[in-house]
Design an enzyme around this catalytic site. Structure first.
Site, short mmCIF file in Angstrom:
data_model
loop_
_atom_site.label_atom_id
_atom_site.label_comp_id
_atom_site.label_asym_id
_atom_site.label_seq_id
_atom_site.Cartn_x
_atom_site.Cartn_y
_atom_site.Cartn_z
CG ASP A 8 2.38 -1.92 29.68
OD1 ASP A 8 2.98 -1.12 28.93
OD2 ASP A 8 1.70 -2.86 29.24
CG ASP A 10 -0.72 0.19 24.13
OD1 ASP A 10 -1.50 1.02 24.64
OD2 ASP A 10 -0.02 0.43 23.13
CG ASP A 216 0.74 -6.74 28.60
OD1 ASP A 216 1.48 -5.72 28.62
OD2 ASP A 216 0.15 -7.11 27.58
#
Length: 281
Positions: A8, A10, A216
């Site tokens: 991922d 961001d 996250d």
């Protein structure tokens, strides 16, 4: 056994506040030295990802818009074999599209507007998108150049969000929560895209692959569940993504690029020393 790394962006490889990956450069350099594919899997658009690809100086496939687009650069995985997906050429990149187009998503959202309170990118001027994303206006414009999804700011209650999700499901759409926004898209996800790419690399190498993914947010769960080793990067507030279905996840020691760097460095050292219990075969 060949290793693949998915990540991922961001809040994971890129810091939440300044979008920097500078603190992750040592681990990125290690992966590059070991010739390990590093494949971003993000809610970002194709235009945003092409810029990031140049900044990272890492030529690998990548996934846009939470799994709706799989993009393969020239000279990589030449016989892709994604014959079941529609394909378009974007420059010299092959872009495979799965699920609904953005126009269809917006038409279906329009029907639900009287029932729920939300604000989509399509409702905003560039200054609003820049404010919500924290991006400068030029990059905010690229964040709005979507092919297969619509980011939303949810302004209604949690109960209403559940109803909204069920309504979307009836329209063959889904809503997933990212780091900043809820994303409405077709019935695809990051896990689907990662599974396809892993199979393509297995065929390409002619041997098993060992897969690692870092994330996250809830929209990373499908990806994290679909690899051998999931790595969870904590959020800036100290909380961590949790799910009992995850296979013995590693928790990075810090948020963002610093935690990404430390987690990858540690995992790669253990893999190279052959001391990690997750490795099979």
């Amino acid at each position: 056994m060949k290793i693949l790394v998915y990540t991922d962006l961001d809040g994971t490889l890129l810091n939440h506040d300044d979008y920097s990956f500078q603190e992750a450069l040592p681990a990125i350099g290690l992966l590059k030295k070991l010739d390990i594919p590093l494949m971003p899997v993000s809610s970002k658009t194709l235009d945003e990802m092409l810029i990031l690809q140049k900044e990272l100086d890492y030529i690998c496939p990548f996934v846009c818009e939470n799994g709706a687009l799989i993009v393969i650069p020239p000279g990589v995985l030449k016989d892709a074999g994604l014959v079941s997906l529609s394909v378009r050429m974007v420059g010299d990149h092959r872009c495979y599209h799965y699920g609904e187009g953005r126009e269809d998503v917006l038409k279906k959202l329009q029907v639900l507007r009287p029932l729920y309170k939300f604000l989509g990118f399509s409702d905003m001027v560039m200054e609003d998108i820049a404010r919500y994303t924290g991006l400068p206006p030029a990059l905010a414009e690229l964040a709005n150049k979507r092919i297969a999804s619509e980011p939303l700011v949810w302004l209604d209650t949690e109960d209403k969000l559940g109803e909204f999700s069920r309504e979307l499901s009836n329209q063959n759409l889904k809503v997933v929560k990212g780091g900043r926004f809820y994303h409405v898209m077709g019935e695809c996800d990051k896990g689907f895209a990662v599974g396809l790419l892993s199979e393509l690399y297995r065929r390409h190498y002619g041997k098993p692959v060992y897969t690692i993914a870092l994330g996250d947010s809830p929209n990373d769960l499908d990806m994290l569940k679909n690899v051998n080793l999931p790595i969870i990067v904590p959020r800036v507030d100290g909380t961590c993504l949790q799910d009992p279905a995850l296979n013995k996840p590693v928790i990075a020691p810090f948020p963002g690029a610093r935690g990404w760097n430390d987690a990858i460095s540690q995992v790669m050292e253990e893999l190279m020393n052959n001391n990690m219990e997750h490795v099979e075969g």
